[in-house]
Design an enzyme around this catalytic site. Structure first.
Site, PDB file in Angstrom:
ATOM      1  N   SER A  11     -22.112  31.931   8.051  1.00  0.00           N
ATOM      2  CA  SER A  11     -23.507  32.347   8.334  1.00  0.00           C
ATOM      3  C   SER A  11     -23.489  33.977   8.820  1.00  0.00           C
ATOM      4  CB  SER A  11     -24.163  31.589   9.494  1.00  0.00           C
ATOM      5  OG  SER A  11     -24.442  30.264   9.036  1.00  0.00           O
ATOM      6  N   HIS A  24     -27.259  32.542   3.940  1.00  0.00           N
ATOM      7  CA  HIS A  24     -26.362  32.150   2.841  1.00  0.00           C
ATOM      8  C   HIS A  24     -26.829  32.356   1.447  1.00  0.00           C
ATOM      9  CE1 HIS A  24     -23.846  29.288   5.539  1.00  0.00           C
ATOM     10  NE2 HIS A  24     -24.662  29.638   6.256  1.00  0.00           N
ATOM     11  N   HIS A  45     -24.651  22.209   3.674  1.00  0.00           N
ATOM     12  CA  HIS A  45     -24.556  21.454   4.957  1.00  0.00           C
ATOM     13  C   HIS A  45     -25.119  20.141   4.706  1.00  0.00           C
ATOM     14  CE1 HIS A  45     -24.651  25.819   5.924  1.00  0.00           C
ATOM     15  NE2 HIS A  45     -23.956  25.696   6.886  1.00  0.00           N
ATOM     16  N   TYR A  80     -26.630  18.779   7.076  1.00  0.00           N
ATOM     17  CA  TYR A  80     -27.756  18.577   7.853  1.00  0.00           C
ATOM     18  C   TYR A  80     -29.045  19.001   6.824  1.00  0.00           C
ATOM     19  CZ  TYR A  80     -27.657  23.750   8.484  1.00  0.00           C
ATOM     20  OH  TYR A  80     -27.544  25.106   8.281  1.00  0.00           O
ATOM     21  N   GLU A  81     -28.772  19.819   5.685  1.00  0.00           N
ATOM     22  CA  GLU A  81     -29.581  19.750   4.887  1.00  0.00           C
ATOM     23  C   GLU A  81     -30.070  18.548   3.958  1.00  0.00           C
ATOM     24  OE1 GLU A  81     -28.960  23.915   2.586  1.00  0.00           O
ATOM     25  OE2 GLU A  81     -27.066  23.550   3.617  1.00  0.00           O
ATOM     26  N   ALA A 131     -19.869  30.787  11.556  1.00  0.00           N
ATOM     27  CA  ALA A 131     -20.290  31.351  12.777  1.00  0.00           C
ATOM     28  C   ALA A 131     -20.303  30.101  13.901  1.00  0.00           C
ATOM     29  CB  ALA A 131     -21.773  31.639  12.582  1.00  0.00           C
ATOM     30  N   MET A 170     -21.479  23.537  12.741  1.00  0.00           N
ATOM     31  CA  MET A 170     -22.067  22.375  11.852  1.00  0.00           C
ATOM     32  C   MET A 170     -21.562  22.548  10.524  1.00  0.00           C
ATOM     33  SD  MET A 170     -25.928  23.521  12.887  1.00  0.00           S
ATOM     34  CE  MET A 170     -26.525  23.963  14.509  1.00  0.00           C
ATOM     35  N   SER A 171     -20.304  22.796  10.220  1.00  0.00           N
ATOM     36  CA  SER A 171     -19.744  22.996   8.996  1.00  0.00           C
ATOM     37  C   SER A 171     -18.056  22.958   9.108  1.00  0.00           C
ATOM     38  CB  SER A 171     -20.085  24.437   8.419  1.00  0.00           C
ATOM     39  OG  SER A 171     -19.651  25.516   8.985  1.00  0.00           O
ATOM     40  N   ASN A 207     -22.760  33.118  19.849  1.00  0.00           N
ATOM     41  CA  ASN A 207     -23.534  32.802  21.183  1.00  0.00           C
ATOM     42  C   ASN A 207     -22.414  31.785  22.117  1.00  0.00           C
ATOM     43  OD1 ASN A 207     -23.861  30.696  19.053  1.00  0.00           O
ATOM     44  ND2 ASN A 207     -24.491  29.602  21.177  1.00  0.00           N
ATOM     45  N   HIS A 239     -30.778  30.888  15.685  1.00  0.00           N
ATOM     46  CA  HIS A 239     -30.231  31.489  14.349  1.00  0.00           C
ATOM     47  C   HIS A 239     -30.377  32.922  13.940  1.00  0.00           C
ATOM     48  CE1 HIS A 239     -28.238  30.373  10.731  1.00  0.00           C
ATOM     49  NE2 HIS A 239     -29.214  31.187   9.853  1.00  0.00           N
TER      50      HIS A 239
END
Length: 340
Positions: A64, A96, A120, A122-123, A150, A257-258, A281, A315
């Site tokens: 990201s 992306h 991902h 979650y997609e 990220a 998340m990846s 963050n 995001h």
């Protein structure tokens, strides 16, 4: 009534067994087809590439906000939109771009493949699809995978914009069975029981630190390079305060998340792995304030809302931080890959 109860119970038992069989059958079919599909995709790409670009040695996954890594390649390049590549999952996440770039890097013209964006879990994609691109890389002849992402910073010593060279991970979904090697083993790629204590190549990490020192000497800046542990969660929600605190206590330095499914699959395929996280963050790990806390008395609804949102991730912040740190990450990747 008792007979009906037994009939219903038997029906539910048969249905459960049938679904279990079908699920196992689907897993078997997916595993048996994975090598065939990856080969089919690789053959398509080779057929549409000039010979000098058809055998990449290094694959770079652009996370990201890090799509700017595509600028590090040399002039000769071939691009494919994910949607135009057979069997390839299409990324749906902002930041992306969803394209493959075949080119070379550096004066030595190291042949590379850039994956600008990823699929991902979650997609809604299965783990087979999340890791499909990694297996295609193996079939194409890739020897080294450089994975970027990220991530949220859990380690209090990390600042937003710092870079973390990963040296280990926590595969939290894997504990619950959402594992990228679940199902029948694909012998064409690797062994049934893959060791991961050596997942993050030590010589590559040494090269990263050496290269970073050289770059800092040439162009001093305040950005820092760390080594740390990445915790993988499914997403798409960011962590709660309690989850962040738990992950930190488990030894995680960053969370995202990846990346981990790709790394596990890359190691299963015998590829060397280097992974870099950009801290975009700081994860909030302090307990939330109690509703009866004296500090809240007399505050307006807007002030109460602002109190709770302190440090909350979003995001847009992730993408903006990626833009700000992109040049340093690009310089590091370019210098490292040029030496491979």
């Amino acid at each position: 009534m008792e007979i009906l109860h037994h009939v219903a119970s038997l029906y539910h038992s048969i249905t459960h067994l049938r679904h279990s069989f079908l699920d196992a059958h689907d897993d078997t079919m997916a595993a048996s087809n994975a090598f065939h599909l990856a080969t089919e995709t690789a053959d398509f790409l080779r057929a549409n590439l000039p010979e000098q670009l058809a055998r990449p040695r290094v694959a770079i996954v652009c996370g990201s906000g890090l799509g700017g890594l595509a600028k590090t390649v040399n002039a000769e390049r071939e691009e494919f939109e994910y949607k135009d590549v057979p069997n390839f999952p299409v990324s749906t996440v902002a930041g992306h771009a969803g394209k493959l770039i075949f080119s070379t890097i550096g004066q030595k013209n190291v042949p590379v493949l850039l994956l600008v964006g990823r699929a991902h879990f979650y997609e809604g994609y299965s783990m087979d699809m999340v890791t499909f691109a990694t297996r295609v890389c193996k079939v194409l002849g890739v020897e080294t995978m450089l994975v970027t992402n990220a991530a949220g910073g859990l380690n209090p010593d990390y600042a937003v914009g710092d870079i973390v060279c990963l040296n280990d991970h926590l595969n939290i979904p894997g504990f619950a069975g959402f594992h990228s090697l679940r199902g029948p083993n694909i012998e064409e790629f690797g062994v049934r029981f893959q060791p991961l204590s050596d997942a993050y190549d030590l010589s590559l990490r040494m090269l990263v630190h050496k290269t970073w020192k050289e770059l800092k000497a040439q162009s001093p800046n305040e950005r820092r390079l760390h080594e740390g542990v990445y915790a993988f969660l499914c997403g798409p929600t960011y962590e709660t305060r309690a989850e962040g605190k738990m992950l930190r206590q488990f030894g995680a330095d960053v969370v995202g998340m990846s990346t981990v499914p790709e790394i596990v699959t890359a190691r299963h395929c015998g590829m060397r792995v280097l992974a870099l996280s950009l801290v975009t963050n700081n994860v909030v790990v302090e307990p939330t304030i109690r509703g009866d806390h004296p500090d809240l008395q007399g505050l307006s609804p807007a002030e109460v809302d602002a109190y709770l949102k302190r440090g909350m991730a979003n995001h847009e912040e992730v993408l903006e931080t990626g833009k700000q740190a992109a040049l340093d990450v690009e310089s590091l990747v370019l210098a490292v890959v040029s030496q491979l």
